[in-house]
Design an enzyme around this catalytic site. Sequence first.
Site, short mmCIF file in Angstrom:
data_model
loop_
_atom_site.label_atom_id
_atom_site.label_comp_id
_atom_site.label_asym_id
_atom_site.label_seq_id
_atom_site.Cartn_x
_atom_site.Cartn_y
_atom_site.Cartn_z
CG ASP A 12 43.22 46.95 52.83
OD1 ASP A 12 43.59 48.04 53.30
OD2 ASP A 12 43.09 46.74 51.61
CE1 TYR A 19 41.84 47.01 46.03
CE2 TYR A 19 41.20 45.80 48.00
CZ TYR A 19 42.11 46.58 47.31
OH TYR A 19 43.30 46.92 47.91
CE LYS A 60 43.43 50.11 50.05
NZ LYS A 60 42.64 48.88 50.24
CG HIS A 105 42.62 52.59 45.79
ND1 HIS A 105 41.67 51.63 45.53
CD2 HIS A 105 43.79 51.91 45.89
CE1 HIS A 105 42.24 50.44 45.47
NE2 HIS A 105 43.53 50.58 45.68
#
Length: 298
Positions: free
Chosen positions: A46, A51, A80, A111
Site C-alpha cells: 500500500d 506520501y 491513492k 485518499h
Amino acid sequence: MPAYKTITLNTGAEMPTLGLGTWRSQPGDVEKAVAHALNNGYNHIDTAAGYMDPAGNEKEVGDGIKQSGVPRSQIFLTTKLRNSNHRDVPSALDTSLKALDTPYLDLWLMHWPCPMKKEGGADKEWDWRDTWKAMEKVYKEHPEKVKAIGVSNFSVKYLQELLKIATVIPAVNQIESHPLCLQEDIVEECRKHGIALTAYSPLGSDQAPLVENPVVKKLAQKYEVTPANILISLQVNRPGMSVIPKSVTPRRIDENAKVVDLAEEDIEQLFLLEKENHHRFGKPYWTGWGNIGFPDLD
C-alpha cells in the site's frame, strides 16, 4: 475467531488481508522494505501519491517491487489519489502508473474527500463527488489500468453522500482503526453495501503507542507473540477487513506477518479499550475541510 487470509472485493478480486504500509517511510528505506516484504511472505503493498510529499514514494515502491523479482501478477498494489489532483484524475492515474512503473493498479483510492489547491489550502470550488465521477469514468474506460476503485477516510456521512451518486460502489474504504478508534459505525455501513475495509495505523500511530497498553501486552503473553501481533491480528479477525502495518525494519516486517486467531473474549477485551479512552490520531483539519463527518470530532 479465525484470522482471514484474503477478502473478496465486490469486483470479485481477492485482496490479501495483510499488507505492507509505506506511510512516512523515509527515502532510501522504502525500496528495501518493499523488496524484503515481498520476498518474505507479503503480496500486498500500500502506498499513495501524497506520501512523503513533494516527491512521494511511489517510485521507490516500484523500485522495490522490481528488486524483489516477484512477478507483478502475484502482487496486490494499492495507491491513492493526491488531494491536490482532484481536478486531474486521468493524468494523476497515469503519473502514479509511471512512478510505480506498473501497467495497472489493483486498487486506486481517493485518499481524502478533500480537494486541495496545488499551492496548499482547501479547494472549495471543487466537489469531491465530481472526483469520484471522474474516477468511475477512468475505471470504466480503462480496465487495463485500474482493476478497482475505492475511497479512504470516508465517514458514514460522506459514504452515504457518495452512494447517492455512485454508479460504481467503492471496493474498499481505508480508515484509521485500532482499539482506541475502531470506527465500528463505518465498518457496519461498509458491510451493508459490500464494501471491504482496510485498517491503517493498527498500532495507534507511527510511534506505535498501543503496544504498551496493559491489555494488549497481557494478550501478547497469552498468545506468545508481540503486542504488535495482537493489534494487527485484531483487524484480520474482523470479517471484511485488511490491515497495512508500516515498518522499514526487516525484523519487524517479518514479526508483523505473524497473525493469530483471537478468541472472542479477547477481541471483546480489545474492543472495550475504546470505551475507556477513545482517541483518533489522524485528524483531517489540516485539509481545510473541517471534521468531514466524523462524529467524534468538533
